[in-house]
Design an enzyme around this catalytic site. Structure first.
Site, PDB file in Angstrom:
ATOM      1  N   CYS A 108      -6.605  -8.971   7.981  1.00  0.00           N
ATOM      2  CA  CYS A 108      -5.435  -9.472   7.252  1.00  0.00           C
ATOM      3  C   CYS A 108      -4.705 -10.549   8.045  1.00  0.00           C
ATOM      4  CB  CYS A 108      -4.500  -8.331   6.896  1.00  0.00           C
ATOM      5  SG  CYS A 108      -4.113  -7.273   8.280  1.00  0.00           S
ATOM      6  N   GLU A 161      -6.265 -16.534   0.549  1.00  0.00           N
ATOM      7  CA  GLU A 161      -6.910 -15.695   1.547  1.00  0.00           C
ATOM      8  C   GLU A 161      -8.390 -15.566   1.194  1.00  0.00           C
ATOM      9  OE1 GLU A 161      -5.801 -11.480   1.556  1.00  0.00           O
ATOM     10  OE2 GLU A 161      -5.703 -11.594   3.728  1.00  0.00           O
ATOM     11  N   LYS A 219      -5.920   8.127   1.082  1.00  0.00           N
ATOM     12  CA  LYS A 219      -7.143   7.701   0.398  1.00  0.00           C
ATOM     13  C   LYS A 219      -7.780   6.528   1.152  1.00  0.00           C
ATOM     14  CE  LYS A 219      -7.948   4.753  -2.944  1.00  0.00           C
ATOM     15  NZ  LYS A 219      -9.261   4.198  -2.530  1.00  0.00           N
ATOM     16  N   GLU A 265       1.629  -3.552   3.668  1.00  0.00           N
ATOM     17  CA  GLU A 265       1.046  -4.488   4.639  1.00  0.00           C
ATOM     18  C   GLU A 265      -0.058  -5.216   3.886  1.00  0.00           C
ATOM     19  OE1 GLU A 265      -1.122  -6.280   6.704  1.00  0.00           O
ATOM     20  OE2 GLU A 265      -1.813  -4.544   7.861  1.00  0.00           O
TER      21      GLU A 265
HETATM   22  P1  NAI Z   1      -7.608  -3.745  -2.651  1.00  0.00           P
HETATM   23  O1  NAI Z   1      -6.230  -4.118  -2.328  1.00  0.00           O
HETATM   24  O2  NAI Z   1      -8.013  -3.631  -4.082  1.00  0.00           O
HETATM   25  O3  NAI Z   1      -7.969  -2.330  -1.972  1.00  0.00           O
HETATM   26  C1  NAI Z   1      -7.242  -1.713  -0.959  1.00  0.00           C
HETATM   27  C2  NAI Z   1      -7.050  -0.240  -1.300  1.00  0.00           C
HETATM   28  O4  NAI Z   1      -6.237  -0.098  -2.460  1.00  0.00           O
HETATM   29  C3  NAI Z   1      -8.326   0.509  -1.603  1.00  0.00           C
HETATM   30  O5  NAI Z   1      -8.228   1.798  -1.040  1.00  0.00           O
HETATM   31  C4  NAI Z   1      -8.326   0.584  -3.121  1.00  0.00           C
HETATM   32  O6  NAI Z   1      -9.060   1.660  -3.619  1.00  0.00           O
HETATM   33  C5  NAI Z   1      -6.856   0.752  -3.410  1.00  0.00           C
HETATM   34  N1  NAI Z   1      -6.424   0.344  -4.747  1.00  0.00           N
HETATM   35  C6  NAI Z   1      -6.989  -0.582  -5.575  1.00  0.00           C
HETATM   36  N2  NAI Z   1      -6.278  -0.669  -6.709  1.00  0.00           N
HETATM   37  C7  NAI Z   1      -5.234   0.177  -6.603  1.00  0.00           C
HETATM   38  C8  NAI Z   1      -4.140   0.516  -7.455  1.00  0.00           C
HETATM   39  N3  NAI Z   1      -3.949  -0.062  -8.627  1.00  0.00           N
HETATM   40  N4  NAI Z   1      -3.254   1.437  -7.021  1.00  0.00           N
HETATM   41  C9  NAI Z   1      -3.403   2.006  -5.813  1.00  0.00           C
HETATM   42  N5  NAI Z   1      -4.433   1.743  -4.986  1.00  0.00           N
HETATM   43  C10 NAI Z   1      -5.326   0.835  -5.358  1.00  0.00           C
HETATM   44  O7  NAI Z   1      -8.575  -4.743  -1.915  1.00  0.00           O
HETATM   45  P2  NAI Z   1     -10.092  -5.083  -2.323  1.00  0.00           P
HETATM   46  O8  NAI Z   1     -10.263  -5.235  -3.771  1.00  0.00           O
HETATM   47  O9  NAI Z   1     -10.941  -4.098  -1.670  1.00  0.00           O
HETATM   48  O10 NAI Z   1     -10.257  -6.508  -1.671  1.00  0.00           O
HETATM   49  C11 NAI Z   1      -9.902  -7.678  -2.400  1.00  0.00           C
HETATM   50  C12 NAI Z   1      -9.226  -8.667  -1.521  1.00  0.00           C
HETATM   51  O11 NAI Z   1      -8.011  -8.116  -1.026  1.00  0.00           O
HETATM   52  C13 NAI Z   1      -9.963  -9.042  -0.261  1.00  0.00           C
HETATM   53  O12 NAI Z   1     -10.925  -9.985  -0.468  1.00  0.00           O
HETATM   54  C14 NAI Z   1      -8.858  -9.532   0.600  1.00  0.00           C
HETATM   55  O13 NAI Z   1      -8.517 -10.850   0.278  1.00  0.00           O
HETATM   56  C15 NAI Z   1      -7.739  -8.608   0.252  1.00  0.00           C
HETATM   57  N6  NAI Z   1      -7.618  -7.480   1.202  1.00  0.00           N
HETATM   58  C16 NAI Z   1      -6.671  -7.560   2.162  1.00  0.00           C
HETATM   59  C17 NAI Z   1      -6.556  -6.563   3.092  1.00  0.00           C
HETATM   60  C18 NAI Z   1      -5.560  -6.630   4.163  1.00  0.00           C
HETATM   61  O14 NAI Z   1      -5.670  -5.913   5.136  1.00  0.00           O
HETATM   62  N7  NAI Z   1      -4.535  -7.415   4.031  1.00  0.00           N
HETATM   63  C19 NAI Z   1      -7.460  -5.424   3.105  1.00  0.00           C
HETATM   64  C20 NAI Z   1      -8.387  -5.398   2.009  1.00  0.00           C
HETATM   65  C21 NAI Z   1      -8.453  -6.414   1.119  1.00  0.00           C
END
Ligand code: NAI
Length: 783
Positions: free
Chosen positions: A298, A394, A190, A264
């Site tokens: 990240c 972050e 996804k 990750e």
């Molecule tokens: P997120 O962690 O919510 O989204 C990442 C992925 O997880 C997306 O594909 C989302 O649809 C999915 N997801 C969301 N809730 C889920 C659940 N309960 N179960 C399974 N999958 C789920 O990140 P978001 O909201 O887009 O960004 C928020 C903050 O997260 C950012 O501002 C940043 O600080 C951090 N982030 C960190 C990343 C990294 O590479 N370490 C990447 C993206 C966000």
């Protein structure tokens, strides 16, 4: 700007990349996309808009998958998996190779589409993201090719559910899909809801490359779709990249399900500049560290730590460089900083900075910013205190926070003052200093005199709350394979009951706990009688409680010096333990027979001595690696100890089970808090007498006895514990995984699968890999 004006001002002109082909590709699909399941496309169902963050315009409509779509995708992947795993590694290699070729062939289309959907500068998607995607598939085509010869003892896990973020949409897809399918798994992936388009183009590439039906399935949608994947019973493994909060939710949701998991997650990576650094290079490095991809990385070097004597000069140079950064249309090839991915992120970054900026001095540049779109100016906030929210949280935007340090020791302690541990960068012209500091940094990746370098050959991943597991390199394959071994269903063994005419000896023969190198009475003062099969009283075993767990973890934490001893020194001690056990072999054999009622005590003791020798042998031989990366330098893969490991011994083989867990852990430099076999605890308490005479420093091995069910939660939930292993019953597997979510520690539990402790499955590389964390240290090397 006209050519004449450019000549007059000698300013950069614009160099826009055309969006025409990418828009035409979207048009070919009538601007609306279905899901890619079982080798075919579904009709677009309920859809949502995916927008260009540079101007807010809709690019396309993307389907919000439902639980039934996820189910169909998982079924398709399940059906395809055995066949995909059965064909030769070579056949899979050819398909991965074809994918790599096609990514290269369509690289411009991919790059433009990525930039339109995500807002990152075209220079980055064209020169970094997409070439790294191709490299990942080439590299893993090679892994598939070598699998039969080099990994004959490992097999695919089955169906992998993969959930990825929006910051590197196609690159994260390749990090997930390439190793998974190379090793014979099938996937349901996804993409993030903001950035689905390149994943959909990739699905089309899979069709062209001849990927068999059902091997790659792409379902689009929001977090609910992610949840449906995570909780689906037909999934064997979850690989997630994203926020730490969602990582924690997924850890809890998968606890006790037997699904394997890699996470990750986020970071707040330090960027350390010493006074002897080449300051101009370090400034250029910072541009890549925090303004690459608008800081939505990240492992972004988001916490600047500067040596005090050069701080003013460095900030000056940095501000001058920031003033020259060009923020604007991501499709313009001369742009340095593009748009944030979505108004939601822009709002989040804005609010975080507003709330915390008062703690320091804010500098923002350049003066010229686009009027509309999701743009945020490159920002530097100096004079921060280590506890400021912006130093700890972050931000995930183009915001750099900074403070100074006086000594290398202070630099290390500031660098490690975070709950995260993904990456770290350090700049120094002094090789002694750089290579002295690198091992002290709590991070999965360390870059010396460079930053944000990635390659398929070098493992990437974090420690602490940045998650666990590695992506890339040989170590990355561990996440998509498991040892090929016969597994049996574990049957719990009950302690022998008290005989009818039980008489408890008047003499106090309660075996104490073993904490910090000393025998310790249990905090609660409780013990239980241990009966032999024939109804004799074998002794009393202490019943440890939460407080004893705390004391043991404290003792283990205090024995941190063990991690710094040489492998040679650790080997000597393990041999010595073996020798001392050997001197008392008959006594132990007799005792084991009496405790378990079995007749194989002698064989178990012999195997235990043998196993101690095995890990003494490994202590100085579990090598790291030097990875040939296609950048100037070399990526060293250093096997480091995990830290403090909590362990639950199997019910059976009370001595060998304990040795099999303790020996690999301490051989690699870890300290352990080990809970002995529940029905037969006295073999462990006898064993610590051997440890006491073997020169093992106090606190390296701590042994508790008592109820596994009661001790699982305090040990797995303890923030001072870095990993928990369990060879005990199934019920405690789920408890451990659930409790581990607090600080996202690594877990290795058996989920009711038994192991032949007497055989080859009871030892080896699987144990060593669990006892180590691979740190990738990138150092300049060669031209
Ligand atoms: P997120 O962690 O919510 O989204 C990442 C992925 O997880 C997306 O594909 C989302 O649809 C999915 N997801 C969301 N809730 C889920 C659940 N309960 N179960 C399974 N999958 C789920 O990140 P978001 O909201 O887009 O960004 C928020 C903050 O997260 C950012 O501002 C940043 O600080 C951090 N982030 C960190 C990343 C990294 O590479 N370490 C990447 C993206 C966000």
């Amino acid at each position: 700007m006209t050519i004449k004006e450019i000549f007059d001002s000698m300013d950069y002109g614009t160099a826009p990349e055309s969006a025409k082909e990418a828009m035409a590709w979207i048009e070919e699909h009538d601007g609306a996309f279905g899901l890619f399941i079982d080798g075919g496309w579904t009709k677009p169902g309920q859809t949502f808009d995916t927008k260009n963050p540079a101007n807010g315009e809709r690019l396309a409509k993307v389907t919000q998958a439902g639980a039934d779509d996820v189910d169909r995708a998982v079924q398709a992947a399940r059906k395809a998996q055995p066949g995909w795993a059965k064909i030769s590694g070579h056949e899979r290699a050819r398909i991965l190779y074809a994918i790599a070729r096609l990514v290269q062939k369509h690289s411009r289309l991919f790059a433009v589409l990525e930039t339109l959907d995500n807002g990152k500068p075209i220079r980055e998607s064209r020169d970094i993201d997409i070439p790294l995607v191709a490299r990942h598939f080439y590299y893993h085509a090679g892994m598939a090719q070598l699998q039969d010869a080099e990994l004959p003892d490992r097999e695919a896990l089955g169906v992998a559910g993969q959930i990825i973020p929006w910051n590197f949409p196609l690159l994260m897809l390749s990090w997930k899909i390439a190793p998974a399918i190379a090793m014979g798994n099938t996937v349901v992936l996804k993409p993030a809801e903001y950035t689905s388009l390149t994943a959909l183009l990739f699905a089309q590439i899979c069709e062209e490359a001849g990927v068999p039906r059902g091997v790659v399935n792409i379902v689009t949608g929001d977090g609910a779709v992610g949840e449906a994947i995570v909780t689906h019973e037909g999934i064997d493994k979850i690989a997630f990249t994203g926020s730490t909060d969602v990582g924690r939710i997924i850890r809890r949701a998968t606890a006790g399900t037997g699904k394997s998991l890699t996470l990750e997650l986020g970071g707040k990576s330090p960027y350390i500049v010493f006074d002897d650094a080449d300051l101009d290079s370090a400034v250029e490095g910072l541009v890549d560290a925090i303004w690459f991809n608008q800081g939505q990385v990240c492992c972004a070097g988001s916490r600047l730590l500067v040596h005090e004597p050069v701080a003013d000069r460095f900030y000056e140079k940095l501000k001058a460089r920031m003033a020259k950064l060009r923020v604007g249309d991501p499709l313009d090839k001369s742009i340095d900083v593009g748009a944030l991915v979505d108004p939601v992120q822009l709002d989040r970054v804005t609010k975080l900075v507003e709330a915390g900026a008062d703690d320091g001095d804010v500098f923002q540049a350049p003066a010229e910013m686009p009027a509309n779109g999701c743009y945020y100016p490159p920002t530097l906030i100096t004079g921060m205190s280590p506890a400021s929210s912006l130093m700890q949280e972050e931000i995930f935007g183009p915001v750099l926070v900074a403070t100074t340090f006086r000594t290398p020791e202070e630099a290390v302690s500031l660098a490690n003052n975070t709950r995260y541990g993904l990456a770290a960068t350090l700049w120094s012209e002094n090789v002694n200093l750089a290579l002295d500091v690198a091992p002290k940094l709590a991070a999965g990746v360390v870059w010396v005199n460079g930053t944000n370098m990635f390659d398929a050959a070098a493992g990437f991943g974090g420690v602490r709350e940045s998650g666990f597991g590695r992506e890339g390199g040989w170590e990355g394959l561990l996440a998509y394979t498991r040892p090929r071994r016969k597994t049996t269903t574990l049957k719990p063994i009950a302690a022998f009951p008290a005989p009818k005419d039980a008489r408890v000896d008047a003499l106090d023969r309660t075996a104490k706990l073993y904490i910090g190198g000393k025998q310790a009475r249990p905090d609660g003062g409780y013990s239980r009688p241990v009966w032999s099969k024939t109804g004799d009283l074998a002794g009393h075993a202490s019943l440890a409680n939460r407080k004893d767990v705390r004391n043991a973890v404290e003792a283990a934490t205090g024995a941190a010096g063990w991690a710094k001893t040489t492998g040679h020194a650790r080997a000597q001690i393990l041999y010595y333990i073996g020798e001392n056990l050997s001197a008392r072999a008959d006594e132990f054999a007799h005792r084991l027979n009496a405790l378990t009622g079995a007749r194989n005590g002698k064989a178990e003791v012999e195997r235990s001595i043998d196993r101690l020798f095995t890990y003494a042998a490994w202590a100085d031989k579990y090598d790291g690696a030097a990875k040939p990366v296609p950048l100037r330098g070399v990526a060293l893969a250093m096997n480091e100890p995990v830290g403090v490991i909590g362990q639950f011994c199997p019910d059976d083989h009370p001595l060998l089970g304990l040795v099999s867990l303790v020996a690999p852990a301490i051989a690699m430099g870890n300290r352990v808090v080990t809970v002995a076999s529940e029905p037969f605890p006295l073999a462990a308490t006898d064993f610590y007498q051997v440890l006491e005479t073997s020169d093992l420093p106090g606190g390296v091995v701590n042994i508790l006895t008592g109820s596994h069910a009661e001790l699982a939660a305090p040990l797995a939930g303890h923030l001072g514990v870095d990993a928990v292993w369990s060879a005990s019953g199934a019920d405690i597997s789920s408890l451990i995984e659930l409790e581990s979510a607090g600080n996202l520690k690594r877990t290795w539990v058996n989920n009711a699968r038994g192991r032949d402790w007497m055989g080859a499955d009871g030892e080896g590389r699987e144990f060593l890999a669990q006892a180590t964390e691979v740190k990738s240290v990138w150092v300049p090397y060669g031209e």
